[in-house]
Design an enzyme around this catalytic site. Structure first.
Site, PDB file in Angstrom:
ATOM      1  N   TYR A   1       0.828  -1.198   0.000  1.00 26.88           N
ATOM      2  CA  TYR A   1       0.000   0.000   0.000  1.00 26.88           C
ATOM      3  C   TYR A   1       0.861   1.245   0.000  1.00 26.88           C
ATOM      4  O   TYR A   1       2.068   1.194   0.250  1.00 26.88           O
ATOM      5  CB  TYR A   1      -0.950   0.006   1.203  1.00 26.88           C
ATOM      6  CG  TYR A   1      -0.292   0.299   2.533  1.00 26.88           C
ATOM      7  CD1 TYR A   1      -0.419   1.557   3.127  1.00 26.88           C
ATOM      8  CD2 TYR A   1       0.453  -0.665   3.203  1.00 26.88           C
ATOM      9  CE1 TYR A   1       0.176   1.837   4.339  1.00 26.88           C
ATOM     10  CE2 TYR A   1       1.045  -0.392   4.423  1.00 26.88           C
ATOM     11  CZ  TYR A   1       0.898   0.863   4.984  1.00 26.88           C
ATOM     12  OH  TYR A   1       1.497   1.132   6.192  1.00 26.88           O
TER      13      TYR A   1
ATOM     14  N   ARG B   1       8.300   4.168  -4.514  1.00 29.97           N
ATOM     15  CA  ARG B   1       8.283   3.190  -3.423  1.00 29.97           C
ATOM     16  C   ARG B   1       7.253   2.094  -3.679  1.00 29.97           C
ATOM     17  O   ARG B   1       7.480   0.921  -3.368  1.00 29.97           O
ATOM     18  CB  ARG B   1       8.005   3.878  -2.087  1.00 29.97           C
ATOM     19  CG  ARG B   1       8.150   2.932  -0.890  1.00 29.97           C
ATOM     20  CD  ARG B   1       8.057   3.646   0.426  1.00 29.97           C
ATOM     21  NE  ARG B   1       6.764   4.300   0.611  1.00 29.97           N
ATOM     22  CZ  ARG B   1       6.449   5.019   1.681  1.00 29.97           C
ATOM     23  NH1 ARG B   1       7.335   5.184   2.662  1.00 29.97           N
ATOM     24  NH2 ARG B   1       5.255   5.591   1.793  1.00 29.97           N
TER      25      ARG B   1
ATOM     26  N   ARG C   1      -6.994 -20.712  -1.718  1.00 30.32           N
ATOM     27  CA  ARG C   1      -5.971 -20.525  -0.691  1.00 30.32           C
ATOM     28  C   ARG C   1      -4.832 -21.532  -0.855  1.00 30.32           C
ATOM     29  O   ARG C   1      -5.026 -22.739  -0.811  1.00 30.32           O
ATOM     30  CB  ARG C   1      -6.586 -20.660   0.710  1.00 30.32           C
ATOM     31  CG  ARG C   1      -5.620 -20.272   1.825  1.00 30.32           C
ATOM     32  CD  ARG C   1      -6.251 -20.460   3.202  1.00 30.32           C
ATOM     33  NE  ARG C   1      -5.360 -19.955   4.240  1.00 30.32           N
ATOM     34  CZ  ARG C   1      -4.325 -20.605   4.741  1.00 30.32           C
ATOM     35  NH1 ARG C   1      -4.018 -21.809   4.258  1.00 30.32           N
ATOM     36  NH2 ARG C   1      -3.563 -20.078   5.684  1.00 30.32           N
TER      37      ARG C   1
ATOM     38  N   HIS D   1      -0.283 -21.244  -0.154  1.00 24.76           N
ATOM     39  CA  HIS D   1       0.819 -20.350   0.149  1.00 24.76           C
ATOM     40  C   HIS D   1       1.655 -20.015  -1.089  1.00 24.76           C
ATOM     41  O   HIS D   1       2.257 -18.945  -1.162  1.00 24.76           O
ATOM     42  CB  HIS D   1       1.726 -20.964   1.228  1.00 24.76           C
ATOM     43  CG  HIS D   1       1.144 -20.871   2.602  1.00 24.76           C
ATOM     44  ND1 HIS D   1       0.119 -21.682   3.020  1.00 24.76           N
ATOM     45  CD2 HIS D   1       1.454 -20.068   3.658  1.00 24.76           C
ATOM     46  CE1 HIS D   1      -0.189 -21.387   4.268  1.00 24.76           C
ATOM     47  NE2 HIS D   1       0.603 -20.402   4.686  1.00 24.76           N
TER      48      HIS D   1
ATOM     49  N   LYS E   1       6.454  -1.962   2.032  1.00 23.69           N
ATOM     50  CA  LYS E   1       5.270  -1.330   2.635  1.00 23.69           C
ATOM     51  C   LYS E   1       4.099  -2.297   2.472  1.00 23.69           C
ATOM     52  O   LYS E   1       3.192  -2.110   1.658  1.00 23.69           O
ATOM     53  CB  LYS E   1       4.980   0.027   2.000  1.00 23.69           C
ATOM     54  CG  LYS E   1       4.075   0.910   2.850  1.00 23.69           C
ATOM     55  CD  LYS E   1       4.085   2.336   2.367  1.00 23.69           C
ATOM     56  CE  LYS E   1       3.135   3.219   3.173  1.00 23.69           C
ATOM     57  NZ  LYS E   1       3.540   3.373   4.584  1.00 23.69           N
TER      58      LYS E   1
ATOM     59  N   GLU F   1      12.659   1.944  13.869  1.00 23.31           N
ATOM     60  CA  GLU F   1      11.659   2.952  13.508  1.00 23.31           C
ATOM     61  C   GLU F   1      10.533   2.879  14.518  1.00 23.31           C
ATOM     62  O   GLU F   1      10.601   2.112  15.485  1.00 23.31           O
ATOM     63  CB  GLU F   1      11.148   2.715  12.085  1.00 23.31           C
ATOM     64  CG  GLU F   1      10.566   1.346  11.859  1.00 23.31           C
ATOM     65  CD  GLU F   1      10.289   1.041  10.382  1.00 23.31           C
ATOM     66  OE1 GLU F   1      10.390   1.962   9.560  1.00 23.31           O
ATOM     67  OE2 GLU F   1       9.966  -0.107  10.072  1.00 23.31           O
TER      68      GLU F   1
END
Length: 294
Positions: free
Chosen positions: A38, A57, A113, A115, A160, A192
């Site tokens: 995001y 980014r 579903r 992985h 992110k 951070e």
């Protein structure tokens, strides 16, 4: 209840609606695995801020997860501009009368579903927009309370990712104590905060952790270096020890929502004199100028 959620404008896979009505498949890998990324783009007076840096980014995060970018820069910009206009209409204002946050999310898409990354599925593109809260001068002068915690997140913090449960748990450390943000350390070194980058000011110099896989490179990483250069403030990226943070003259938080915000109390103790410091004042003045010229 959905009626408690405002009908904010949003976009989902080619269609504009509102966040009450938009629906995503329960098999979307963003929902099942947090398999997506995001961005949050602030818009001041209707103008996206550092848009190209946000898009760069986004490209980096998508590449790390091996998700093809579903739009080019022009497409993303058109979407952002459309959402800014939609929110202004929703708020009964002109775009230039608003400050907004545009949230962009891309998940790998819908599949059974498993992985293993499924090939050749279309990414899910979701975006929404909301008001950007601007801290008052008094709130900024007073600063915010932060608390410290060990960084227990994964070692790919530079992505992110929408997999944010670790950040949720980290942020709750400070929320449970009435604080605003949690500053984290990995093996005694600053990484951070739960939802911010952290900067230490000592003897007039701004220090921050290096850009690596343990830190999300906030858009304000580059901007803060620019602002320091313009203000004649020394700036250095290096490993910052916990003791340096605890003994800082000033501590600064940066993010899209916080802009540049002083942390004036850490673990219940004042940072410096317990008020916003002179380096913060210089850099925030530069930030204000950067917003006006965006």
């Amino acid at each position: 209840m959905s009626n408690d959620i405002p009908a904010l404008p949003c976009y989902l896979n080619g269609e504009f609606s509102n966040v009450r009505d938009a629906k995503v498949s329960v098999l979307d890998r963003g929902f099942i695995f947090g398999d997506g990324v995001y961005e949050v783009v602030p818009a001041y007076e209707g103008r996206p801020f550092r848009f190209e840096e946000h898009m760069a980014r986004l490209d980096r995060s998508l590449a790390e997860l091996r998700i093809a970018n579903p739009m080019d820069r022009a497409g993303w910009r058109e979407l952002v501009d459309q959402l800014i206009a939609a929110y202004a209409k929703y708020a009964g204002k002109k775009p230039e009368e608003t400050n907004q946050l545009v949230y962009l999310q891309v998940s790998r898409g819908v599949a059974m579903r498993d992985h293993v990354m499924p090939p050749d599925i279309a990414p899910t593109v979701f975006a929404m927009v909301n008001r950007l809260y601007i801290y008052t001068p008094e709130e900024r002068s007073r600063g915010v309370d932060c608390y410290t915690a060990d960084d227990f997140r994964w070692k790919k913090a530079h992505i992110k990712s929408i997999s944010l449960v670790a950040a949720v748990l980290a942020r709750q450390v400070s929320a449970d104590q009435g604080g605003n943000e949690t500053i984290m350390f990995r093996d005694g070194w600053l990484s951070e905060a739960a939802a911010s980058n952290v900067w230490v000011v000592k003897d007039g110099m701004v220090l921050g952790p290096p850009k690596d896989n343990l830190v999300l490179e906030g858009i304000r990483y580059g901007l803060l270096e620019e602002l320091c250069g313009r203000a004649g403030v020394p700036f250095e990226l290096r490993r910052v020890a916990r003791e340096e943070v605890l003994g800082a003259d000033e501590i600064l938080l940066t993010s899209a929502t916080k802009e540049i915000l002083p942390c004036t109390r850490l673990d219940g103790r004042p940072v410096g004199n317990g008020r916003a410091g002179p380096i913060y004042e210089k850099l925030f003045a530069g930030y204000q100028q950067a917003k006006r010229s965006s």
